[in-house]
Scaffold this motif. Structure first.
Motif, PDB file in Angstrom:
ATOM      1  N   ARG A  58       4.445   3.081  -6.872  1.00 32.72           N
ATOM      2  CA  ARG A  58       3.418   2.074  -6.635  1.00 32.72           C
ATOM      3  C   ARG A  58       3.754   1.249  -5.392  1.00 32.72           C
ATOM      4  O   ARG A  58       4.934   1.006  -5.100  1.00 32.72           O
ATOM      5  CB  ARG A  58       3.288   1.138  -7.843  1.00 32.72           C
ATOM      6  CG  ARG A  58       2.988   1.855  -9.156  1.00 32.72           C
ATOM      7  CD  ARG A  58       1.617   2.496  -9.122  1.00 32.72           C
ATOM      8  NE  ARG A  58       1.336   3.244 -10.362  1.00 32.72           N
ATOM      9  CZ  ARG A  58       0.245   3.968 -10.551  1.00 32.72           C
ATOM     10  NH1 ARG A  58      -0.664   4.049  -9.604  1.00 32.72           N
ATOM     11  NH2 ARG A  58       0.055   4.624 -11.688  1.00 32.72           N
ATOM     12  N   PRO A  59       2.732   0.791  -4.663  1.00 30.53           N
ATOM     13  CA  PRO A  59       2.994  -0.030  -3.477  1.00 30.53           C
ATOM     14  C   PRO A  59       3.581  -1.390  -3.840  1.00 30.53           C
ATOM     15  O   PRO A  59       3.204  -1.993  -4.846  1.00 30.53           O
ATOM     16  CB  PRO A  59       1.611  -0.159  -2.827  1.00 30.53           C
ATOM     17  CG  PRO A  59       0.629   0.123  -3.918  1.00 30.53           C
ATOM     18  CD  PRO A  59       1.306   1.081  -4.849  1.00 30.53           C
ATOM     19  N   VAL A  60       4.503  -1.843  -2.996  1.00 31.41           N
ATOM     20  CA  VAL A  60       5.185  -3.120  -3.219  1.00 31.41           C
ATOM     21  C   VAL A  60       4.878  -4.063  -2.061  1.00 31.41           C
ATOM     22  O   VAL A  60       4.979  -3.696  -0.897  1.00 31.41           O
ATOM     23  CB  VAL A  60       6.712  -2.931  -3.324  1.00 31.41           C
ATOM     24  CG1 VAL A  60       7.399  -4.273  -3.558  1.00 31.41           C
ATOM     25  CG2 VAL A  60       7.053  -1.966  -4.434  1.00 31.41           C
ATOM     26  N   LEU A  61       4.551  -5.314  -2.420  1.00 30.31           N
ATOM     27  CA  LEU A  61       4.263  -6.326  -1.416  1.00 30.31           C
ATOM     28  C   LEU A  61       5.548  -7.027  -0.982  1.00 30.31           C
ATOM     29  O   LEU A  61       6.597  -6.906  -1.621  1.00 30.31           O
ATOM     30  CB  LEU A  61       3.274  -7.350  -1.971  1.00 30.31           C
ATOM     31  CG  LEU A  61       1.923  -6.807  -2.432  1.00 30.31           C
ATOM     32  CD1 LEU A  61       1.071  -7.939  -3.003  1.00 30.31           C
ATOM     33  CD2 LEU A  61       1.195  -6.117  -1.291  1.00 30.31           C
ATOM     34  N   ARG A  79       5.821  -8.144  -5.512  1.00 33.02           N
ATOM     35  CA  ARG A  79       4.791  -7.750  -6.475  1.00 33.02           C
ATOM     36  C   ARG A  79       4.457  -6.269  -6.328  1.00 33.02           C
ATOM     37  O   ARG A  79       4.295  -5.763  -5.221  1.00 33.02           O
ATOM     38  CB  ARG A  79       3.538  -8.592  -6.260  1.00 33.02           C
ATOM     39  CG  ARG A  79       2.358  -8.226  -7.150  1.00 33.02           C
ATOM     40  CD  ARG A  79       1.138  -9.055  -6.776  1.00 33.02           C
ATOM     41  NE  ARG A  79      -0.067  -8.582  -7.423  1.00 33.02           N
ATOM     42  CZ  ARG A  79      -1.297  -8.986  -7.105  1.00 33.02           C
ATOM     43  NH1 ARG A  79      -1.452  -9.891  -6.140  1.00 33.02           N
ATOM     44  NH2 ARG A  79      -2.352  -8.514  -7.725  1.00 33.02           N
ATOM     45  N   VAL A  80       4.380  -5.586  -7.452  1.00 29.72           N
ATOM     46  CA  VAL A  80       4.026  -4.167  -7.468  1.00 29.72           C
ATOM     47  C   VAL A  80       2.554  -4.041  -7.863  1.00 29.72           C
ATOM     48  O   VAL A  80       2.121  -4.616  -8.866  1.00 29.72           O
ATOM     49  CB  VAL A  80       4.913  -3.378  -8.463  1.00 29.72           C
ATOM     50  CG1 VAL A  80       4.494  -1.909  -8.492  1.00 29.72           C
ATOM     51  CG2 VAL A  80       6.385  -3.501  -8.070  1.00 29.72           C
ATOM     52  N   VAL A  92       2.330  -4.860   2.756  1.00 31.67           N
ATOM     53  CA  VAL A  92       2.909  -3.824   1.904  1.00 31.67           C
ATOM     54  C   VAL A  92       4.208  -3.369   2.566  1.00 31.67           C
ATOM     55  O   VAL A  92       4.205  -2.937   3.722  1.00 31.67           O
ATOM     56  CB  VAL A  92       1.946  -2.626   1.736  1.00 31.67           C
ATOM     57  CG1 VAL A  92       2.627  -1.513   0.944  1.00 31.67           C
ATOM     58  CG2 VAL A  92       0.670  -3.067   1.045  1.00 31.67           C
ATOM     59  N   MET A  93       5.310  -3.476   1.837  1.00 26.32           N
ATOM     60  CA  MET A  93       6.619  -3.234   2.430  1.00 26.32           C
ATOM     61  C   MET A  93       7.265  -1.926   2.008  1.00 26.32           C
ATOM     62  O   MET A  93       8.237  -1.480   2.615  1.00 26.32           O
ATOM     63  CB  MET A  93       7.564  -4.395   2.087  1.00 26.32           C
ATOM     64  CG  MET A  93       7.039  -5.745   2.531  1.00 26.32           C
ATOM     65  SD  MET A  93       6.726  -5.835   4.320  1.00 26.32           S
ATOM     66  CE  MET A  93       8.408  -5.714   4.938  1.00 26.32           C
ATOM     67  N   GLY A  94       6.750  -1.301   0.937  1.00 25.68           N
ATOM     68  CA  GLY A  94       7.381  -0.075   0.475  1.00 25.68           C
ATOM     69  C   GLY A  94       6.779   0.391  -0.833  1.00 25.68           C
ATOM     70  O   GLY A  94       5.653   0.023  -1.194  1.00 25.68           O
TER      71      GLY A  94
END
Length: 372
Positions: free
Chosen positions: A273-276, A280-281, A266-268
């Motif tokens: 919503r969390p973003v990979l 991908r959200v 998870v980058m941000g």
């Protein structure tokens, strides 16, 4: 106690967990006065507050503290509540002077004595031992605050059971032992996504006969070979310390069998919503941060830390600040120093050092008087 008054103790031990209690045992055996300060309201609460299904990774026979067996079958893995009750019974049996509900917020030095502050309380001491453990501050990425407030967020240290989460998918961030165990538990009633790179796993199934042999070998190496006082130990310790811990009880195939979806880091956050890392959200209702803990010694106002913020010491003894000690740190002396089976040896060493220095302080005035 008034802020203008100071209590005096020979030795203050900060932290009433396994490390602090073990040191108290050895101090009592040497007849030295001390007090143990613990922020929890009850001895063992550091264990009681963990998730309900948690069990020790270490067998009962290797998890006991010196002088008292843990009341469980030798090769069983006690629950966190059994361990907590054991610690409480241990303190009672050996009449260890533990003061609960005392959160230390500062250590300084005034006129040659250490001053331990906890709110309005002040304790002056000749010796102070930091036995708060290797890592105890939950580590959560800064971008967690950007998540939609409707998403339930918990750190693994706050998680107790699935009832704390709302309906909907759950994202567990961190694929180490905590993330692995909780993902399998939560996947029984909802869709779970486990984020983070895969880590290794021990080569044999935990708790089996081969696992018992493997544990003995690992303990021998970690306790007797990988030590700071030999070049091979230092080299191996540094190499092992740079790698994430392997999965112990829950294996990769257990995670897959439970139906847990594996994804990358998870980058941000995007739109709450969390973003990979692949962009991908994730549309999830819950996030459990299994991102570990960090150390924070910012409350210690003494020049005893290196550029990385780590204390300078030799086997827990801070030579630049006589009377100050650390216990329970990662690789304090051996690779097993921050886990249950090693604290007896490290604590015994520090207790012996404190007793020796205390006797020297008592003898000095007599020699000075004779010279006069």
């Amino acid at each position: 106690m008034s802020s203008r008054q100071s209590e005096q103790e020979e030795t203050v031990i900060i932290g009433g967990g396994q490390a602090g209690l073990t040191l108290g045992y050895h101090m009592a055996r040497r007849g030295r006065p001390f007090v143990i300060l613990d922020a929890n309201e009850r001895i063992g609460d550091a264990w009681r507050k963990r998730w309900d299904s948690l069990r020790l990774f270490t067998p009962a026979s290797f998890s006991r503290l010196p002088g008292m067996r843990l009341p469980a079958p030798a090769w069983s893995f006690p629950t966190k509540d059994e361990m907590a009750d054991y610690l409480e019974s241990y303190a009672e049996r050996f009449k260890l002077p533990v003061r609960n509900g005392v959160k230390v917020d500062g250590i300084s030095k005034v006129d040659g004595s250490f001053v331990v502050s906890a709110g309005d309380e002040r304790i002056e001491a000749a010796n102070v031992v930091i036995a708060t453990g290797a890592h105890h501050i939950p580590s959560i990425p800064a971008f967690a605050s950007e998540l939609d407030p409707r998403i339930v967020q918990l750190h693994s240290s706050e998680y107790l059971n699935p009832s704390q989460l709302q309906e909907g998918d759950v994202l567990l961030v961190g694929a180490g032992n905590s993330g692995a165990e909780l993902s399998v538990e939560l996947a029984r009633g909802r869709h779970c996504v486990l984020a983070g790179p895969k880590v290794g796993q021990i080569p044999v199934r935990h708790g089996t006969l081969p696992g018992r042999l493997g544990f003995r070998v690992f303990r021998f190496l970690g306790h007797r070979v990988v030590k700071r006082d030999n070049p091979i130990g230092r080299k191996i310790g540094a190499k092992l310390g740079s790698k994430p811990d392997p999965l112990i009880r829950t294996r990769s195939k257990d995670i897959l069998a439970a139906g847990v979806e594996r994804v990358g880091r998870v980058m941000g956050v995007d739109g709450g919503r969390p973003v990979l890392e692949d962009g991908r959200v994730l549309d999830v209702a819950n996030v459990v941060w299994c991102t570990g803990f960090r150390t924070d010694f910012g409350w210690i106002d003494l020049p005893v830390f290196d550029e990385a913020g780590e204390p300078r010491h030799v086997r827990g003894v801070v030579e630049s600040e006589p009377g100050l000690y650390f216990l329970g740190l990662v690789f304090l002396y051996s690779f097993s120093s921050d886990v249950l089976p090693s604290r007896g040896r490290d604590a015994a060493y520090i207790a012996k050092h404190i007793a020796s220095q205390s006797r020297k302080r008592v003898r000095r005035p007599k020699r000075a008087l004779a010279a006069a």
